[in-house]
Write a protein that holds these residues in place. Structure first.
Motif, PDB file in Angstrom:
ATOM      1  N   MET A  39       7.875  53.707  47.671  1.00 59.81           N
ATOM      2  CA  MET A  39       7.086  53.459  46.460  1.00 59.81           C
ATOM      3  C   MET A  39       6.941  54.748  45.639  1.00 59.81           C
ATOM      4  SD  MET A  39       3.317  51.780  46.198  1.00 59.81           S
ATOM      5  CE  MET A  39       3.853  50.270  46.994  1.00 59.81           C
ATOM      6  N   SER A  40       7.120  54.608  44.366  1.00 63.03           N
ATOM      7  CA  SER A  40       7.038  55.767  43.484  1.00 63.03           C
ATOM      8  C   SER A  40       5.618  56.334  43.485  1.00 63.03           C
ATOM      9  CB  SER A  40       7.419  55.335  42.068  1.00 63.03           C
ATOM     10  OG  SER A  40       6.953  56.268  41.137  1.00 63.03           O
ATOM     11  N   SER A  41       5.513  57.616  43.237  1.00 66.30           N
ATOM     12  CA  SER A  41       4.182  58.215  43.192  1.00 66.30           C
ATOM     13  C   SER A  41       3.660  58.316  41.750  1.00 66.30           C
ATOM     14  CB  SER A  41       4.212  59.608  43.819  1.00 66.30           C
ATOM     15  OG  SER A  41       5.091  60.431  43.081  1.00 66.30           O
ATOM     16  N   SER A  42       4.480  57.943  40.789  1.00 66.37           N
ATOM     17  CA  SER A  42       4.015  57.964  39.399  1.00 66.37           C
ATOM     18  C   SER A  42       3.790  56.533  38.921  1.00 66.37           C
ATOM     19  CB  SER A  42       5.043  58.676  38.514  1.00 66.37           C
ATOM     20  OG  SER A  42       6.311  58.079  38.668  1.00 66.37           O
ATOM     21  N   PRO A  43       2.966  56.380  37.900  1.00 66.99           N
ATOM     22  CA  PRO A  43       2.699  55.015  37.434  1.00 66.99           C
ATOM     23  C   PRO A  43       3.900  54.426  36.704  1.00 66.99           C
ATOM     24  CG  PRO A  43       1.619  56.611  36.009  1.00 66.99           C
ATOM     25  CD  PRO A  43       2.219  57.392  37.141  1.00 66.99           C
ATOM     26  N   THR A  44       3.920  53.098  36.611  1.00 68.01           N
ATOM     27  CA  THR A  44       4.934  52.404  35.830  1.00 68.01           C
ATOM     28  C   THR A  44       4.263  51.863  34.580  1.00 68.01           C
ATOM     29  OG1 THR A  44       5.909  51.738  37.937  1.00 68.01           O
ATOM     30  CG2 THR A  44       6.753  50.668  35.965  1.00 68.01           C
ATOM     31  N   ILE A  45       4.904  52.143  33.429  1.00 70.53           N
ATOM     32  CA  ILE A  45       4.319  51.721  32.156  1.00 70.53           C
ATOM     33  C   ILE A  45       5.124  50.529  31.626  1.00 70.53           C
ATOM     34  CG2 ILE A  45       3.602  52.455  29.847  1.00 70.53           C
ATOM     35  CD1 ILE A  45       2.442  54.279  31.933  1.00 70.53           C
ATOM     36  N   TYR A  46       4.443  49.456  31.262  1.00 73.48           N
ATOM     37  CA  TYR A  46       5.087  48.267  30.696  1.00 73.48           C
ATOM     38  C   TYR A  46       4.597  48.056  29.271  1.00 73.48           C
ATOM     39  CZ  TYR A  46       6.168  47.096  35.588  1.00 73.48           C
ATOM     40  OH  TYR A  46       6.616  47.113  36.879  1.00 73.48           O
ATOM     41  N   TYR A  47       5.491  47.531  28.440  1.00 72.10           N
ATOM     42  CA  TYR A  47       5.143  47.280  27.030  1.00 72.10           C
ATOM     43  C   TYR A  47       5.805  45.983  26.566  1.00 72.10           C
ATOM     44  CZ  TYR A  47       4.821  48.041  21.953  1.00 72.10           C
ATOM     45  OH  TYR A  47       4.570  47.911  20.611  1.00 72.10           O
ATOM     46  N   GLY A  48       4.988  45.054  26.135  1.00 70.76           N
ATOM     47  CA  GLY A  48       5.551  43.791  25.652  1.00 70.76           C
ATOM     48  C   GLY A  48       4.517  42.692  25.655  1.00 70.76           C
ATOM     49  N   PRO A  49       4.966  41.450  25.444  1.00 65.36           N
ATOM     50  CA  PRO A  49       4.030  40.324  25.387  1.00 65.36           C
ATOM     51  C   PRO A  49       3.416  39.992  26.747  1.00 65.36           C
ATOM     52  CG  PRO A  49       6.110  39.797  24.297  1.00 65.36           C
ATOM     53  CD  PRO A  49       6.332  41.058  25.066  1.00 65.36           C
ATOM     54  N   VAL A  50       2.150  39.696  26.733  1.00 63.24           N
ATOM     55  CA  VAL A  50       1.406  39.359  27.948  1.00 63.24           C
ATOM     56  C   VAL A  50       0.485  38.171  27.651  1.00 63.24           C
ATOM     57  CG1 VAL A  50      -0.468  40.154  29.466  1.00 63.24           C
ATOM     58  CG2 VAL A  50       1.447  41.681  28.965  1.00 63.24           C
ATOM     59  N   PHE A  51       0.444  37.236  28.573  1.00 65.85           N
ATOM     60  CA  PHE A  51      -0.588  36.191  28.535  1.00 65.85           C
ATOM     61  C   PHE A  51      -1.582  36.478  29.651  1.00 65.85           C
ATOM     62  CE2 PHE A  51       3.039  34.054  26.579  1.00 65.85           C
ATOM     63  CZ  PHE A  51       2.447  33.489  25.465  1.00 65.85           C
TER      64      PHE A  51
ATOM     65  N   GLU B 176       4.396  49.323  17.540  1.00 72.73           N
ATOM     66  CA  GLU B 176       5.488  50.127  18.086  1.00 72.73           C
ATOM     67  C   GLU B 176       5.386  51.589  17.635  1.00 72.73           C
ATOM     68  OE1 GLU B 176       8.816  47.590  18.105  1.00 72.73           O
ATOM     69  OE2 GLU B 176      10.184  49.091  18.919  1.00 72.73           O
ATOM     70  N   HIS B 177       4.983  51.788  16.380  1.00 75.17           N
ATOM     71  CA  HIS B 177       4.936  53.174  15.886  1.00 75.17           C
ATOM     72  C   HIS B 177       3.750  53.955  16.463  1.00 75.17           C
ATOM     73  CE1 HIS B 177       2.120  51.188  13.084  1.00 75.17           C
ATOM     74  NE2 HIS B 177       1.571  52.380  12.956  1.00 75.17           N
ATOM     75  N   MET B 178       2.862  53.261  17.138  1.00 75.10           N
ATOM     76  CA  MET B 178       1.715  53.935  17.755  1.00 75.10           C
ATOM     77  C   MET B 178       1.909  54.160  19.258  1.00 75.10           C
ATOM     78  SD  MET B 178      -0.517  54.633  15.506  1.00 75.10           S
ATOM     79  CE  MET B 178      -2.022  54.889  16.475  1.00 75.10           C
ATOM     80  N   LEU B 179       3.073  53.805  19.743  1.00 72.95           N
ATOM     81  CA  LEU B 179       3.307  53.786  21.189  1.00 72.95           C
ATOM     82  C   LEU B 179       3.120  55.176  21.812  1.00 72.95           C
ATOM     83  CD1 LEU B 179       4.106  51.736  23.346  1.00 72.95           C
ATOM     84  CD2 LEU B 179       6.496  52.208  22.835  1.00 72.95           C
ATOM     85  N   GLN B 180       3.817  56.196  21.266  1.00 73.09           N
ATOM     86  CA  GLN B 180       3.749  57.534  21.876  1.00 73.09           C
ATOM     87  C   GLN B 180       2.336  58.114  21.766  1.00 73.09           C
ATOM     88  OE1 GLN B 180       5.992  58.711  23.861  1.00 73.09           O
ATOM     89  NE2 GLN B 180       7.270  56.907  23.399  1.00 73.09           N
ATOM     90  N   GLU B 181       1.712  57.870  20.629  1.00 73.67           N
ATOM     91  CA  GLU B 181       0.357  58.390  20.448  1.00 73.67           C
ATOM     92  C   GLU B 181      -0.609  57.772  21.468  1.00 73.67           C
ATOM     93  OE1 GLU B 181      -0.831  58.427  16.329  1.00 73.67           O
ATOM     94  OE2 GLU B 181      -2.954  58.436  16.892  1.00 73.67           O
ATOM     95  N   THR B 182      -0.463  56.474  21.666  1.00 74.98           N
ATOM     96  CA  THR B 182      -1.338  55.793  22.631  1.00 74.98           C
ATOM     97  C   THR B 182      -1.089  56.308  24.048  1.00 74.98           C
ATOM     98  OG1 THR B 182      -1.191  53.836  21.217  1.00 74.98           O
ATOM     99  CG2 THR B 182      -2.113  53.526  23.421  1.00 74.98           C
ATOM    100  N   LEU B 183       0.181  56.484  24.381  1.00 74.69           N
ATOM    101  CA  LEU B 183       0.503  57.003  25.716  1.00 74.69           C
ATOM    102  C   LEU B 183      -0.090  58.397  25.910  1.00 74.69           C
ATOM    103  CD1 LEU B 183       4.211  55.781  26.011  1.00 74.69           C
ATOM    104  CD2 LEU B 183       2.313  55.121  27.509  1.00 74.69           C
ATOM    105  N   ALA B 184       0.021  59.218  24.865  1.00 74.70           N
ATOM    106  CA  ALA B 184      -0.521  60.576  24.951  1.00 74.70           C
ATOM    107  C   ALA B 184      -2.028  60.544  25.187  1.00 74.70           C
ATOM    108  CB  ALA B 184      -0.191  61.350  23.682  1.00 74.70           C
ATOM    109  N   GLN B 185      -2.692  59.620  24.479  1.00 71.50           N
ATOM    110  CA  GLN B 185      -4.143  59.485  24.684  1.00 71.50           C
ATOM    111  C   GLN B 185      -4.478  59.129  26.132  1.00 71.50           C
ATOM    112  OE1 GLN B 185      -5.221  56.538  21.818  1.00 71.50           O
ATOM    113  NE2 GLN B 185      -5.152  57.942  20.068  1.00 71.50           N
ATOM    114  N   LYS B 186      -3.542  58.417  26.765  1.00 74.89           N
ATOM    115  CA  LYS B 186      -3.751  58.031  28.171  1.00 74.89           C
ATOM    116  C   LYS B 186      -3.259  59.117  29.136  1.00 74.89           C
ATOM    117  CE  LYS B 186      -5.562  53.946  27.654  1.00 74.89           C
ATOM    118  NZ  LYS B 186      -6.929  53.696  28.153  1.00 74.89           N
TER     119      LYS B 186
END
Lengths: 478, 478
Positions: free
Chosen positions: B1-13, B46-56
């Motif tokens: 198992m990886s020791s880093s988190p996995t980031i997902y982006y897309g539609p979710v219900f 989509e254009h806010m993706l990197q900024e949001t990731l950085a905030q996290k």
């Protein structure tokens, strides 16, 4: 097409009556170059194979022997579906019929004025329907003549594809402005043109079969959508052309029935509307028939019209539960219809499962009447034999072509499914019997049919044959 | 198992309540190394993706971006199925419960004394269930301790497989000699051994999760099959072990109910039998509940027990139609159960479709009561939101683990399905929306969930995750 017959050897399920089918573990039969079945020997032990073939005059022939877990059934017959509604599969289940037509159906059907959209959509539709095991299909298209011709072309595929009836909807009232025929004359003219077009295609095909693969079918959408003038014209067309098949909807939804009665106050009942215009006869397919009154059941029986039972749709649009047993007891012809997209599945297998459920619901509701002597079918659950019959020979009767398809017999067309219940079919919902020992036991063969009907999907339909030709199925796509 | 988190982006219900879910076209979330969800941002352009990731605090991370036609839903929860009955899928639909047990079920279950048969069968069962999208499953095994341990081993698969409850049936009467426990002592001893075995497996696993994947569940088959002495012993076991889950059947078939009353004449009703032995509590799963009387509905609500709604089985064995709306109105926890092989499909999708049909049948039968003011759920059809809830968060509540699974939230386990509705999934029963334009329109995303629930099959379940691990689905098999 080969000029020599094709010989098959293996398990076959062959419907006989509403309550019986033959389960033949070792059936030997021959399909001639025309695609018709030459002869069938029900039971041939392996060591008698060559001797039997010699008796039939077949020397040095290849025999296609089925593998463990495979068997043949007659191709399924879908007596009611809307080719134009496939893009809506699984949409709008919150509605009942009237709202569903206005919010889901009519907007989509209107798109078929775009012939590119029509071609793209219908190509995918016909492929799906064939691969799902439907060898004969009664298609509703839309009100558009040109788009409907495209559907015909795709189904016909130069005489090498599916067996089908294709109808252009007649509908000149009670739908939105953007999706309604503008006059009786236009509706009738387009209908005649479509009929001529379909029949000319068959004449132009060098088919060995005397039967056309694709036939026209008169398609007054339903009584509500047709003015009396339009129905009068369509009735005249029908009278002049007794061989012309007819399909329409009847008695699907209670508010639809009530509204029909207000539009045709002179008619004694819904069936009486169609009858009064000469549209109720032995080659008429009546879809749904959920809430028929006793006198109209009697009238339909007398006219010899058939009923397309669409249980998935009837559940999904909260239409009701059709009392199929009552119709069968009265001797009315009954087949199954997927009614896409009122029904959310294009598969007759799904229809079989929901026909079983529908009959069990009726039976449970009748349980308190246990002391009354019940007739043969009414108030009882449908057996596997009956379900199998409805999906095949019953459907053929409804289409008025049971002399030609629906079961295996010498002289009939070889419309068939090669079913594969092994794990390598890839359907995780069916538990496979892999070894010869598994499938040769007493009663096991019967069990295979039940498994297929209740757990099977398109992956278990390995090869689809229409008029002897291999036209679809999982092996076709591979 | 990886020791880093996995980031997902897309539609979710994401299910929220019995009547609502979030449809998030552009959801960004992180799953940590433990398999738990770290954080979720519902809507990220989509254009806010990197900024949001950085905030996290996520710099230079890989983002797994979903393709057109893909979305995530929480994994399905099957609150009632019999792992030992899968070989009978699609068999015996002519029977009601009592005959079905004797003719179909008990003969097959008895075969699990053969441990090779058990291993072969259970390996196939668990693979099918995972690939069908069930991430948490309540399994009945058989009465055999050793075979049940094998099922546990297969489910556990070294802590990398499914989340499940596994129970050994307690049954010391009212079944044939060849398939019945010989004494209360043997039944209880074996049960205790199984509980110890399952818990020791978790202790031995170097799992990062504090939650075990596989948990024991006390499984008195049903009241009929257990003597009062056995139920007394099991009740004592339960009292000593409040964390121990319990599963059983209740009020499935009218003749079963009548017979139960003769066997337990002191009990006020069926639920009262279980209650009198201390077996009705907040971690009890009650399968079926088709014909509950008003006082037992009240008792179940008070005890906080959950109901597993098994509509396919209830139809197939002609048991009846459970009034799920009544239970929901009373605040009782409800989930879905496939009840293989009373049900003929191992798929929760099939269960969703038949739960919809069951609710529509109830609603149609209540139509004549239209003038009476109806409560929120009783007598109404279940919406897509409610069906989705029952298949996920409702099931989690029934399993008393809704704090851990059933929806997406920070701190919960990432048990999820990556759904693919594109044509390349290969399911001909679903009409795909292929282009971005198709799926980004207003309301279209909602439509995708409905399509999946009503037309989807295992081919549309591309990847199955349990506790963050990729453990099944179509891509897993490929």
């Amino acid at each position: 097409m080969s000029s020599s017959p094709t010989i098959y050897y293996g398990p076959v399920f062959n419907p006989e009556t509403l309550t019986s089918y033959k389960a033949l573990p070792s059936c030997l039969f021959s399909v001639g170059p025309s695609g018709n079945i030459d002869w069938i020997v029900d039971d041939v032990a392996e060591h008698m194979l060559q001797e039997t073939l010699a008796q039939k005059g077949c020397i040095d022939v290849n025999v296609t022997t089925l593998k463990t877990g495979e068997f043949f059934v007659p191709g399924f017959i879908d007596t009611h579906t809307h080719a134009s509604q496939f893009p809506n599969l699984g949409s709008g289940q919150q509605y009942e019929l009237p709202d569903w037509l206005n919010h889901v159906t009519f907007p989509t059907e209107s798109k078929f004025s775009d012939l590119d959209f029509a071609r793209r959509t219908y190509e995918s539709v016909v492929r799906r329907v064939i691969d799902g095991g439907t060898t004969t299909c009664c298609y509703y298209a839309t009100l558009h003549l040109e788009a409907t011709k495209i559907l015909v072309d795709i189904v016909q595929a130069n005489g090498k594809s599916q067996r089908a009836f294709v109808g252009k909807c007649n509908m000149n009232r009670e739908s939105p402005d953007y999706y309604r025929e503008c006059s009786v004359e236009a509706s009738v003219t387009d209908t005649k043109q479509l009929i001529t077009y379909i029949r000319s295609l068959h004449a132009a095909t060098n088919s060995n079969s005397s039967y056309p693969l694709v036939q026209p079918i008169l398609t007054p959408r339903f009584a509500i959508s047709c003015t009396p003038e339009l129905l009068t014209s369509l009735g005249e067309l029908a009278v002049q052309d007794p061989a012309l098949h007819i399909q329409t909807h009847i008695s699907e939804n209670k508010s639809e029935i009530a509204y029909t009665k207000t539009l045709f106050p002179q008619a004694p009942h819904y069936a009486g509307v169609y009858d009064s215009f000469g549209l109720l006869r032995s080659n008429t397919v009546l879809a749904h028939a959920v809430h028929l009154e006793a006198p109209e059941i009697e009238l339909i029986a007398q006219r010899g019209a058939g009923i397309s039972h669409c249980p998935t749709s009837n559940f999904n649009l909260s239409s009701g539960v059709a009392p199929i047993g009552v119709y069968l007891d009265r001797g009315i012809k009954v087949g199954l219809g997927t009614d896409v997209s009122g029904g959310f599945s294009p598969s007759i297998l799904n229809c079989v499962q929901n026909a079983s459920i529908a009959s069990k619901i009726v039976a449970m509701q009748c349980q308190h009447k246990n002391n009354v002597e019940k007739p043969q079918f009414a108030g009882r659950q449908l057996s596997v034999a009956t379900l199998f019959y409805l999906a095949t020979l019953g459907g053929a009767q409804v289409c008025d072509m049971d002399k030609q398809v629906g079961s295996f017999a010498p002289g009939k067309s070889f419309d068939a499914l090669l079913v594969n219940l092994r794990n390598d079919a890839g359907n995780p919902g069916i538990w496979s019997l892999e070894s010869d020992a598994d499938v040769r036991g007493t009663g096991v063969l019967d069990g295979l049919l039940e498994r297929f009907l209740f757990c099977g999907d398109d992956r278990n339909i390995s090869r689809v044959y229409v008029q002897g030709r291999f036209v679809g199925g999982k092996s076709f796509r591979a």
